[in-house]
Every structure is written in structure tokens, then in C-alpha cells.
Design an enzyme around this catalytic site. Structure first.
Site, short mmCIF file in Angstrom:
data_model
loop_
_atom_site.label_atom_id
_atom_site.label_comp_id
_atom_site.label_asym_id
_atom_site.label_seq_id
_atom_site.Cartn_x
_atom_site.Cartn_y
_atom_site.Cartn_z
N GLU A 61 -22.02 3.30 -33.36
CA GLU A 61 -21.91 2.06 -34.11
C GLU A 61 -21.49 0.92 -33.20
OE1 GLU A 61 -20.84 3.28 -38.64
OE2 GLU A 61 -19.23 3.54 -37.21
N CYS A 87 -15.32 10.57 -29.13
CA CYS A 87 -14.26 10.34 -28.14
C CYS A 87 -13.40 11.58 -28.06
CB CYS A 87 -13.40 9.14 -28.53
SG CYS A 87 -12.12 8.77 -27.31
N CYS A 97 -7.20 7.15 -35.31
CA CYS A 97 -8.54 6.60 -35.04
C CYS A 97 -9.64 7.50 -35.58
CB CYS A 97 -8.68 6.43 -33.52
SG CYS A 97 -10.34 5.99 -33.01
N CYS A 127 -11.16 -2.12 -36.19
CA CYS A 127 -10.69 -1.25 -35.11
C CYS A 127 -10.38 0.14 -35.62
CB CYS A 127 -9.39 -1.79 -34.52
SG CYS A 127 -9.58 -3.29 -33.63
N1 SAH Z 1 -10.93 3.97 -26.51
C1 SAH Z 1 -10.54 2.65 -26.23
C2 SAH Z 1 -11.42 1.60 -26.88
C3 SAH Z 1 -11.88 1.84 -28.28
S1 SAH Z 1 -10.68 1.74 -29.58
C4 SAH Z 1 -9.11 2.41 -26.59
O1 SAH Z 1 -8.52 3.25 -27.27
O2 SAH Z 1 -8.55 1.41 -26.16
C5 SAH Z 1 -10.42 -0.01 -29.80
C6 SAH Z 1 -9.02 -0.37 -30.27
O3 SAH Z 1 -8.80 -0.01 -31.65
C7 SAH Z 1 -7.92 0.34 -29.49
O4 SAH Z 1 -6.88 -0.54 -29.18
C8 SAH Z 1 -7.48 1.38 -30.47
O5 SAH Z 1 -6.23 1.90 -30.16
C9 SAH Z 1 -7.55 0.61 -31.76
N2 SAH Z 1 -7.49 1.43 -32.96
C10 SAH Z 1 -7.94 2.69 -33.14
N3 SAH Z 1 -7.71 3.09 -34.40
C11 SAH Z 1 -7.12 2.07 -35.04
C12 SAH Z 1 -6.69 1.86 -36.38
N4 SAH Z 1 -6.79 2.82 -37.30
N5 SAH Z 1 -6.14 0.66 -36.68
C13 SAH Z 1 -6.03 -0.31 -35.74
N6 SAH Z 1 -6.44 -0.18 -34.49
C14 SAH Z 1 -6.98 1.00 -34.13
FE1 SF4 Z 2 -10.68 7.32 -28.41
FE2 SF4 Z 2 -10.03 6.14 -30.68
FE3 SF4 Z 2 -8.13 6.86 -28.96
FE4 SF4 Z 2 -9.76 4.81 -28.35
S1 SF4 Z 2 -8.29 4.90 -30.03
S2 SF4 Z 2 -9.13 6.51 -27.01
S3 SF4 Z 2 -11.66 5.53 -29.30
S4 SF4 Z 2 -9.51 8.26 -30.05
#
Ligand code: SAH
Ligand code: SF4
Length: 350
Positions: A90, A115, A122, A341
């Protein structure tokens, strides 16, 4: 067969040289692929039929296809894209209100199918890991969305890229760097290097490696907790690279690139939103040129992570600012279509 979308200019020069073609053809090919974002070789109108045939024997060009396009009530658009091997990823388009002359279209792109990092809050992490994306697949998210949106708006262009979709970009390091350089190339999309953000959960050796490239991108670190005890509870990567190592790598990065780092902190009710943790956070950040993005956590299924009240979010923010930390509360987009996010799953059916 080589994937044409994954080739940079030097590699295209090599390819055309092998076919006995002059080097200006490589520039033309690069423009067709990375600027115009063509979906098939037949679209190359200034190449002869025989050259297109010759190319077709050594390279392939299989565009991503948009499986679904969902529009949120705030205007955010989420695309489910289907890859050649029938897996799905996505990406999310956000348009911020700006002046007309400024391009505010931001595309949030994926770097992996799934991931492996397993962060507890997440959705992508919950789905497990399938594979890295190729450089071409990373780039084609930009091209596929642009191709589609141009139907409605001829002037459509993406001005900002954030590697914040599915996957951990620094685990797919080489393909991510290659895609950044191609997006930034003047003959490609020509997206300003400072308009490209890479977000990582904190892969320490790769942060150090990235520092040596001296790319003027924005580096974002998903911090989410200021103590090892708390961080390890929600982010397994913290056991491998605890906060002390992460901080050392961040300092190294800032010194090498002279760029500030963005720290992301998803506020979770009753977990990391206590005022005393704002002190801990300020302590961790002390001495680093940085900015903090506070993100009210987005709901992912029934995982028990909830947003704090608005008042609590604001007092956490105020406290940080009082402590001399530059911080802002991030405006969330696309929550109603699971495009915010951490909500990306890359699945056809929920
Ligand atoms: N893997 C990378 C980039 C993708 S995630 C990382 O973790 O940085 C993009 C952002 O969304 C990251 O800062 C992650 O921690 C945040 N994120 C993931 N799940 C989330 C949630 N449920 N609510 C808010 N932010 C979230
Ligand atoms: Fe992977 Fe989600 Fe953690 Fe980013 S926040 S490292 S996408 S599991």
C-alpha cells in the site's frame, strides 16, 4: 531478464552500449522510464521499432497495478498495489493545503512487502515479512500513482516522498538508496533531496552507513519510548540496538551530515504519555540537533493501545517545549480508511 525500472542512468548507458546504441539514447530511455513513468516499452515514441524489440529481449517492464483506490473524508488517498508475484503493498497520498505555487503532494511509500521488525502497535508488523521490494517496485509506486492521478489532473506531480509505508527501509538499504537517487535525479522526477524522508525503527549499523552517504534527506527515527525497558516492550529491535547505541549512531549521523534528526513518538495512553517520561525523553535527546513529532497512536485492531486525551497530548507537548525540545503534534490523515501511520496491511481483504 533485467527489470528496466530498477536501472539507474549508468546502468542504462551500459545496456544501450551493449546493444550498440549511442549514449544519448540512455538519457532518453531514463526519461521515459523515470520521468514519464511509462507502463510499457511500446510507449517510447522516439525509438525505432527494431530498437524496442531489441530492448524487449534483454529487459522487462511490468508496471504495478492499482487494485483499489480509497479516498478518506480528509482527502487522503490510499492505494492497494498489486506486484508481479501477486503480493500487495500500500501507499498513501496526502495533500496539504499550501499556496498554489507550492507542491504539497506527499506520497508515503513502502519499502518491503510486510515487515520483520514486529513492533507491537503496527499493523504491518503484525502481518509478518514477505520480501524486500526491488528499487523499481519502490519507484513504481510514485509512477503508478502519478499515472492514475494525471487522468483527473494533468498537472499532478508528487513533491515530497516519505518512506513510511510498509516495511523497514534500512533493512532494504541498497534498493532504498538507489530509489532515492533516481527520484532526485534531474532527468527523473527531480524531487528535491530535502523533500525525501526515510523513517527507521533504529537499525544502528545502517544509520551509521547512511551517515557516510551525506545525502541531505530527512532521517526520521521511530523512538516511541525514552527508556530501554519501555521501548523493548513495544519494539523488539530495541533488544538488539538499545537506546545508548541508538543515540551514539544518531550523534554520528548528525555530525557527519550536519542535518537534524526527526524523532517520532507515538503517544499511547497510560504507557508513554506520563509527564515524567517527557523529562526522560528530553534527557535522551539532550545534545542532539532534532525535532520531535508526537503522533497520537492509531488504533490497530484490538491491540489495547489507545490514544491519550487531547489534553494529555497537549500537556506532554508543552512540557517538552518547556524543556527546550522542538516538538509538534502531527496532524493525522486518513484514519477512516486505515491509511494512517501503522495501519497499512497490504491485503486485499481485511
Ligand atoms: N519501518 C519504519 C517506517 C514505516 S512505519 C519505521 O518504523 O520507522 C512509519 C511510522 O509509523 C513509524 O514512525 C512507526 O513507528 C509509526 N507507527 C506504526 N504504527 C503506528 C500506530 N499504530 N500509530 C501511530 N504510528 C505508528
Ligand atoms: Fe516495521 Fe511497523 Fe515497526 Fe516500522 S513500525 S519497523 S513498519 S513493524
Amino acid at each position: 531478464m533485467k527489470d528496466l525500472r530498477s536501472l539507474n542512468l549508468e546502468e542504462m548507458e551500459e545496456l544501450l552500449k551493449d546493444l550498440g546504441e549511442p549514449s544519448f539514447r540512455a538519457k532518453q530511455l531514463f526519461q521515459w522510464v523515470h520521468n514519464k513513468g511509462i507502463g510499457s516499452l511500446e510507449e517510447i515514441s522516439n525509438f525505432s521499432k527494431s530498437l524496442i524489440e531489441k530492448l524487449g529481449q534483454v529487459v522487462s517492464l511490468t508496471p504495478l497495478t492499482v487494485a483499489t483506490r480509497q479516498v478518506s473524508k480528509d482527502g487522503t488517498v490510499k492505494y492497494l498495489l498489486s506486484l508481479e508475484d501477486k503480493s500487495y503493498i500500500e501507499c498513501v497520498l496526502m495533500s496539504y493545503q499550501g499556496t498554489k505555487s507550492k507542491n504539497r503532494n506527499t506520497l508515503c511509500i513502502s519499502s518491503q512487502v510486510g515487515c520483520a521488525m514486529g513492533c507491537g502497535f503496527c499493523a504491518t508488523g503484525k502481518g509478518g515479512f514477505q520480501r524486500n521490494l526491488t528499487a523499481g517496485e519502490i519507484l513504481d509506486q510514485v509512477y503508478a500513482v502519478t499515472r492514475l492521478e494525471k487522468w483527473n489532473n494533468e498537472d499532478f506531480k508528487i513533491g515530497n516522498i516519505v518512506y513510511m509505508g510498509m516495511g523497514e527501509p534500512l533493512i532494504n538499504f541498497d534498493n532504498v538508496i538507489k530509489s532515492i537517487n533516481i527520484l532526485n535525479h534531474p532527468l527523473g522526477q527531480n524531487i528535491g533531496i530535502r523533500r525525501i524522508t526515510v523513517s527507521t525503527c533504529g537499525i544502528v549499523p545502517k544509520i551509521r552507513e547512511l551517515a557516510l552517504y551525506e545525502l541531505d534527506i530527512v532521517l526520521a527515527i521511530s523512538l516511541h519510548a525514552p527508556t530501554d525497558e519501555l521501548r523493548s516492550e513495544i519494539m523488539p529491535i530495541n533488544d538488539k540496538y538499545p537506546l545508548k547505541q541508538l543515540k551514539e549512531a544518531c550523534i554520528y549521523y548528525i555530525e557527519n551530515t550536519n542535518r537534524r534528526i526527526t524523532f517520532e513518538y507515538a503517544l499511547i495512553e497510560g504507557f508513554n504519555d506520563k509527564i515524567k517520561l517527557a523529562y526522560k525523553l528530553a534527557e535522551f535527546l539532550r545534545g542532539m540537533k532534532c525535532h520531535v513529532n508526537l503522533i497520537p497512536v492509531n488504533k490497530v485492531g484490538e491491540d489495547g493501545f489507545n490514544r491519550p486525551t487531547k489534553a494529555r497530548i497537549e500537556s506532554f507537548h508543552k512540557e517538552l517545549v518547556k524543556l527546550g525540545i522542538e516538538a509538534s503534534i502531527r496532524e493525522e490523515k486518513g484514519v477512516d480508511i486505515d491509511a494512517a501511520c501503522g495501519q497499512l496491511r497490504g491485503k486485499m481483504l481485511k
